[in-house]
Structures are given as structure tokens and as C-alpha cells.
Design an enzyme around this catalytic site. Structure first.
Site, mmCIF file in Angstrom:
data_model
loop_
_atom_site.group_PDB
_atom_site.id
_atom_site.type_symbol
_atom_site.label_atom_id
_atom_site.label_comp_id
_atom_site.label_asym_id
_atom_site.label_seq_id
_atom_site.Cartn_x
_atom_site.Cartn_y
_atom_site.Cartn_z
ATOM 1 N N LYS A 106 -7.855 14.315 0.133
ATOM 2 C CA LYS A 106 -7.366 13.502 1.290
ATOM 3 C C LYS A 106 -7.010 14.713 2.211
ATOM 4 O O LYS A 106 -6.609 15.675 1.845
ATOM 5 C CB LYS A 106 -6.545 12.461 1.246
ATOM 6 C CG LYS A 106 -6.284 11.473 2.172
ATOM 7 C CD LYS A 106 -7.447 10.424 1.849
ATOM 8 C CE LYS A 106 -7.419 9.119 2.933
ATOM 9 N NZ LYS A 106 -8.171 8.109 2.585
ATOM 10 N N GLY A 218 -3.201 -5.440 10.476
ATOM 11 C CA GLY A 218 -3.892 -4.205 10.911
ATOM 12 C C GLY A 218 -5.311 -4.720 11.437
ATOM 13 O O GLY A 218 -5.938 -5.411 10.788
ATOM 14 N N TYR A 219 -5.582 -4.197 12.960
ATOM 15 C CA TYR A 219 -7.014 -4.771 13.483
ATOM 16 C C TYR A 219 -7.565 -3.428 13.845
ATOM 17 O O TYR A 219 -7.963 -3.128 15.093
ATOM 18 C CB TYR A 219 -6.422 -5.697 14.592
ATOM 19 C CG TYR A 219 -7.580 -6.642 14.617
ATOM 20 C CD1 TYR A 219 -7.921 -7.583 13.751
ATOM 21 C CD2 TYR A 219 -8.207 -7.120 16.177
ATOM 22 C CE1 TYR A 219 -9.010 -8.504 14.129
ATOM 23 C CE2 TYR A 219 -9.042 -7.974 16.216
ATOM 24 C CZ TYR A 219 -9.597 -8.674 15.341
ATOM 25 O OH TYR A 219 -10.376 -9.599 15.576
ATOM 26 N N GLY A 220 -7.829 -2.728 12.907
ATOM 27 C CA GLY A 220 -8.936 -1.457 13.066
ATOM 28 C C GLY A 220 -10.025 -1.734 12.546
ATOM 29 O O GLY A 220 -10.627 -2.924 12.513
ATOM 30 N N ASN A 221 -10.600 -0.383 12.040
ATOM 31 C CA ASN A 221 -12.001 -0.842 11.466
ATOM 32 C C ASN A 221 -11.920 -1.739 10.244
ATOM 33 O O ASN A 221 -12.857 -2.868 10.260
ATOM 34 C CB ASN A 221 -12.306 0.540 10.758
ATOM 35 C CG ASN A 221 -13.710 0.639 10.067
ATOM 36 O OD1 ASN A 221 -13.661 0.119 8.610
ATOM 37 N ND2 ASN A 221 -14.682 1.192 10.615
ATOM 38 N N ALA A 222 -10.984 -1.331 9.290
ATOM 39 C CA ALA A 222 -11.173 -2.579 8.032
ATOM 40 C C ALA A 222 -10.749 -3.990 8.792
ATOM 41 O O ALA A 222 -11.270 -4.973 8.294
ATOM 42 C CB ALA A 222 -9.939 -1.962 7.222
ATOM 43 N N GLY A 223 -9.586 -3.994 9.581
ATOM 44 C CA GLY A 223 -9.160 -5.263 9.761
ATOM 45 C C GLY A 223 -10.384 -6.184 10.452
ATOM 46 O O GLY A 223 -10.367 -7.627 10.448
HETATM 47 P P1 NAD Z 1 -7.714 2.155 11.808
HETATM 48 O O1 NAD Z 1 -7.250 3.440 12.663
HETATM 49 O O2 NAD Z 1 -9.158 1.726 12.512
HETATM 50 O O3 NAD Z 1 -6.707 0.968 12.116
HETATM 51 C C1 NAD Z 1 -5.388 0.891 11.780
HETATM 52 C C2 NAD Z 1 -4.964 -0.366 12.503
HETATM 53 O O4 NAD Z 1 -3.670 -0.502 11.845
HETATM 54 C C3 NAD Z 1 -4.860 -0.494 13.877
HETATM 55 O O5 NAD Z 1 -5.025 -1.813 14.154
HETATM 56 C C4 NAD Z 1 -3.276 -0.261 14.050
HETATM 57 O O6 NAD Z 1 -2.822 -0.744 15.116
HETATM 58 C C5 NAD Z 1 -2.775 -0.814 12.959
HETATM 59 N N1 NAD Z 1 -1.271 -0.392 12.615
HETATM 60 C C6 NAD Z 1 -0.817 0.822 12.620
HETATM 61 N N2 NAD Z 1 0.352 0.763 12.424
HETATM 62 C C7 NAD Z 1 0.651 -0.346 12.118
HETATM 63 C C8 NAD Z 1 1.812 -1.250 11.419
HETATM 64 N N3 NAD Z 1 3.107 -0.433 11.566
HETATM 65 N N4 NAD Z 1 1.812 -2.534 11.443
HETATM 66 C C9 NAD Z 1 0.665 -3.013 11.595
HETATM 67 N N5 NAD Z 1 -0.392 -2.633 11.797
HETATM 68 C C10 NAD Z 1 -0.494 -1.315 12.241
HETATM 69 O O7 NAD Z 1 -7.570 2.282 10.504
HETATM 70 P P2 NAD Z 1 -8.819 1.711 9.323
HETATM 71 O O8 NAD Z 1 -9.728 2.786 9.067
HETATM 72 O O9 NAD Z 1 -8.970 0.399 9.714
HETATM 73 O O10 NAD Z 1 -7.449 1.830 7.901
HETATM 74 C C11 NAD Z 1 -6.876 0.963 7.791
HETATM 75 C C12 NAD Z 1 -6.318 1.017 6.206
HETATM 76 O O11 NAD Z 1 -7.450 0.754 5.572
HETATM 77 C C13 NAD Z 1 -5.658 2.368 6.034
HETATM 78 O O12 NAD Z 1 -4.791 2.257 4.677
HETATM 79 C C14 NAD Z 1 -6.702 3.047 5.279
HETATM 80 O O13 NAD Z 1 -6.381 4.122 4.518
HETATM 81 C C15 NAD Z 1 -7.792 1.842 4.558
HETATM 82 N N6 NAD Z 1 -9.011 2.463 4.383
HETATM 83 C C16 NAD Z 1 -9.905 2.522 5.343
HETATM 84 C C17 NAD Z 1 -11.136 2.652 5.027
HETATM 85 C C18 NAD Z 1 -12.259 3.009 6.134
HETATM 86 O O14 NAD Z 1 -13.364 3.092 5.823
HETATM 87 N N7 NAD Z 1 -11.981 2.795 7.631
HETATM 88 C C19 NAD Z 1 -11.592 2.800 3.832
HETATM 89 C C20 NAD Z 1 -10.582 2.648 2.851
HETATM 90 C C21 NAD Z 1 -9.205 2.427 3.175
#
Ligand code: NAD
Length: 417
Positions: A106, A218-223
Site C-alpha cells: 500500500k 461514503g459516496y465515492g467510487n465504491a459508494g
Molecule cells: P473515494 O475517494 O472515491 O471516495 C471516498 C468517499 O468517502 C467520498 O465520498 C468522501 O466524501 C467520503 N468520505 C471521506 N471522509 C469521510 C468521512 N469522514 N465520513 C464519511 N464519508 C467520508 O474512495 P473509494 O475508492 O470509494 O474508497 C472508499 C473505501 O473503499 C476506502 O476504505 C477504500 O480503501 C475502500 N476500497 C476502495 C477500492 C476501490 O477500488 N476504489 C477497493 C477496495 C477498497
């Protein structure tokens, strides 16, 4: 109770329990308890106003017994070396659980990317790769996106690596844009994989998911993809979502297109018309069937776990539940799909991307999705069967499957027995 538990100490405690159950030798246990290699560095960046700023960066290779290290790069202002250590450990268990020929790693940079211009972000990303180039590579350690990093950042990093090495090596990094050696299906792979495991959970538990209310933190990629695909694949009804500024709740259901359009326009889901505003803490306790933590670590703790009402917690985020909370959820009959199973779709399609890069031959979307489904389903059942046979909670079961595989590779290499 510590409001900010150290994620690496949590990861070590989780391993300790599995090591005890598996009867690992003290040497094997000690080896698996620490990262094998860490690189800490500074990244000087010229900012748009002419000033120079110095950022702190890390790349950690936790274990490479089963293959090259694999794991994302996170850009976050609260990043600490212990968070990255924990995430690199969880990547090691994740690649082993999915039976991918990879280890775990990581990386991260302490920064707030939301305050950086595109030019500053590009210089920071290239600066990161200039420092990390000495330890990464398609056969050594392959980074990918994580919180606040994206395909464009992967493209800059790949380009920087190719400039440094003078070779075409797109497999140095995954999560690249589809038009620049990325894989079809990588974008939504994390959420899609999580939904496949939720589908299997529902079958195993006799749960009807049609119109089942869902909350997503969480409303990013995963959400966001969990919201969209949850409706499309399983007929789920998402009633609450949140981001770093807060959340929204409408028991009648939230329309995916409308909420994403609102977030694009305003920068947040908060204030979406027709929905009530809720805090991130309140969202976790809503009366839903499925809860997807999809943001950051340690949000379900000893204090709030007794108030979680969901029947299933699908951990799209890494490390959202503390060990104390795990026991409470288990006692309350809540089915937890542990993080390194639930969110393993991302690394699985990242692995497919590496394979396609190495072959220089690219698969169809159907190929990617059906292979992902097969991998996730197989991993789910290995965990479910272990939990049933050993009468342990799902996270411990997942650890037992994964740690045993890593320990076998370590022993075969002769590093420890
Ligand atoms: P991202 O950057 O696309 O989105 C993150 C989201 O979390 C955003 O909507 C942000 O506003 C929100 N956020 C940040 N701080 C916050 C808080 N204190 N309270 C509530 N929401 C908050 O990230 P992602 O890629 O969606 O990753 C989210 C989680 O999923 C992480 O734990 C990451 O390690 C995990 N993950 C992601 C992937 C991937 O392929 N993207 C794969 C495995 C695990």
C-alpha cells in the site's frame, strides 16, 4: 475507549487471533505481523503560486511470498504510516483470500488533494512515482487507486515510470483509464464484487433483498457504484448515503441519477431535495437491511455497534469495524461480509488488468465480469464454510483461510516454518 484506534494495531490483533487458531509457530507469526519493507520519502512540489511545498509519501510492501506486492495509493490529509501498514496487511490477506498470485502492499501521500489544482496534482503524482520507482514494477510491486486517487493519477504515474525506465511497462500500475491500457470493468469492480458477495450472503441466509433498504456511508467510487448497481443487480432500495460533509435519508428511496447529479453540482450529497439530512454517525444506525460502510476506518466501534440495526454489514471500506465491534455485531446476529472479502473486486479486476497488460491482449466486459463473479463467489464460500465449520465470525474465518495460504508460501520458500 480510544476514539481514534490505531488501524495497524487492529490489523495485528486480528492476525494474532487467527495465528492462535491456526497454531502458527512464533517465527511465522512474527514474520506475518510486520511489513517486510517500507519506503518513506519526501516529495517536493512547485505550487501554482511559485512556492515549493514538501509532501510526505510512503510505499509499504507487507508480504511478497505469494507474488509481487499489490495495493492502492491513498492521498489523504489524515494519512499516517500506521494506516498504510494496516492497509498493506489487509491487501496481503485479500490477495490470498481471492487466491491471486500476488502479495500485499500500500502507499500514500499526506495531502488534501481537494485543495490542489490539476497541475499541482500531476506534479505531486509524478513526484510520488519518481521516488517509488526504485521499489515498484510489474514484477515487484503494482500500485492502484484508493481514496482520492483516480485513473488520471494512475496514467500520470504510469507515464512517469515509463519515462524513468525507458520501457513500455503499463503493468506497473492498475486502475488506468480504459483508453490507456486499463481494463474494462475496473471502474465499478469494487462495488460489483461486494454485491456478488451480498447476493451469496442472501442465498446462504435465506434473505430477500428485493426492495431491501440500504444505507451507504461514503459516496465515492465504491459508494456510488454500490448505489447504482445495488438497484440494477439486486433490486436494492438505497435510502441513505453520505460523504465527508454529511448524509441524506429518504425511506422512500434515493434516485441514483438525481443524487449523483446533485453531488456533481454542489460537491456533496447534503441538501438533496426531498431527503432529510443525517450525520455520518446517524446513518450507521438507520433501520436498514444492508449497511455499506464505504468511506474510512473504525467507524463501527464498541460505542455505536449495539445500535446498528442492519441485518448485513457489507464492508466496502477497509477496516470500518473495530475488533470490539466485531464481537458485538456477531452476538447480535448481524452478518458481516468482512472488508478483504467484500471489497476484493477492485484488486481482482486490477489483477485481470495486469494479466491483460502482460499479454497485450484485452478482454471483453463480459469476460471480466464473469471471471470476477466466479472469483468472488468462490472466495465467499471459502469464508462461509470456514465460519460454519469452526464456529467463528466471518472476519476470523476469512483470516484463517488467507493467513494459512500466506503461511504455506512462506514455509515453502523457507523463510519461516
Ligand atoms: P473515494 O475517494 O472515491 O471516495 C471516498 C468517499 O468517502 C467520498 O465520498 C468522501 O466524501 C467520503 N468520505 C471521506 N471522509 C469521510 C468521512 N469522514 N465520513 C464519511 N464519508 C467520508 O474512495 P473509494 O475508492 O470509494 O474508497 C472508499 C473505501 O473503499 C476506502 O476504505 C477504500 O480503501 C475502500 N476500497 C476502495 C477500492 C476501490 O477500488 N476504489 C477497493 C477496495 C477498497
Amino acid at each position: 475507549m480510544d476514539p481514534h484506534p490505531n488501524p495497524f494495531q487492529i490489523a495485528q490483533r486480528q492476525l494474532d487471533e487467527a495465528a492462535g487458531r491456526l497454531g502458527l509457530s512464533p517465527a511465522m507469526h512474527a514474520l506475518l505481523r510486520e511489513p517486510m519493507q517500507e519506503l518513506h520519502f519526501t516529495i517536493p512540489v512547485r505550487m501554482d503560486d511559485g512556492n515549493e511545498e514538501v509532501f510526505k509519501g510512503f510505499r509499504i510492501q507487507y508480504n511478497t511470498a505469494r507474488g509481487p506486492a499489490k495495493g492502492g495509493i491513498r492521498f489523504h490529509s489524515n494519512e499516517t504510516v500506521d494506516t498504510i501498514r494496516a492497509l498493506s496487511a489487509w491487501m496481503t490477506w485479500k490477495t490470498a483470500l481471492l487466491d491471486l498470485p500476488l502479495g500485499g502492499g500500500k502507499g500514500g501521500v499526506v495531502c488534501d488533494p481537494r485543495t490542489l489544482s490539476q497541475g499541482e496534482l500531476e506534479r505531486l503524482s509524478r513526484g510520488y512515482m519518481r521516488k517509488a520507482a526504485q521499489v515498484v514494477g510489474p514484477d515487484r510491486d503494482v500500485p492502484a487507486p484508493d481514496v482520492y486517487t483516480n485513473p488520471q493519477i494512475m496514467a500520470w504515474m504510469m507515464d512517469e515510470y515509463e519515462v524513468i525506465t525507458g520501457r513500455h511497462l503499463p503493468g506497473v500500475i492498475t486502475g488506468k483509464p480504459v483508453n490507456l491500457f486499463g481494463s474494462l470493468g475496473r471502474g465499478d469492480a469494487t462495488a460489483r464484487g461486494g454485491l456478488y458477495t451480498l447476493r451469496e450472503t442472501a442465498k446462504a441466509q435465506g434473505l430477500d433483498l428485493r426492495d431491501a433498504p440500504v444505507a451507504i456511508q461514503g459516496y465515492g467510487n465504491a459508494g456510488q457504484f454500490a448505489h447504482q448497481l445495488g438497484g440494477e443487480l439486486l433490486g436494492l432500495k438505497t435510502v441513505a448515503v453520505s460523504d465527508s460533509r454529511g448524509g441524506i435519508y429518504d425511506p422512500k428511496g434515493l434516485d441514483y441519477q438525481a443524487v449523483t447529479a446533485w453531488k456533481r453540482k454542489t460537491g456533496s450529497v447534503v441538501g438533496f431535495q426531498g431527503a432529510d439530512n443525517v450525520t455520518n454517525a446517524e446513518l450507521l444506525e438507520l433501520p436498514v437491511v444492508v449497511l455499506f460502510p464505504a468511506a474510512l476506518e473504525s467507524v463501527i466501534r464498541e460505542d455505536n455497534a449495539p445500535r446498528v440495526k442492519a441485518k448485513v454489514v457489507g464492508e466496502l471500506a477497509n477496516g470500518p469495524t473495530t475488533p470490539e465491534a466485531d464481537l458485538i455485531l456477531h452476538e447480535n446476529g448481524i452478518y458481516v461480509i468482512p472488508d478483504f472479502l467484500c471489497n476484493a473486486g477492485g484488486v481482482t479486476v486490477s489483477y485481470f488488468e495486469q494479466v491483460q497488460n502482460a499479454y497485450n491482449f484485452y478482454w471483453t466486459l463480459e469476460d471480466v465480469q464473469s471471471r470476477l463473479d466466479a472469483k468472488m463467489t468462490e472466495a465467499f464460500h471459502s469464508v462461509h464454510a470456514m465460519a460454519q465449520s469452526q464456529r467463528v465470525h466471518n472476519r476470523l474465518a476469512a483470516y484463517m483461510v488467507a493467513v494459512r495460504r500466506v503461511a504455506e508460501a512462506v514455509a515453502l520458500r523457507g523463510w519461516a516454518h
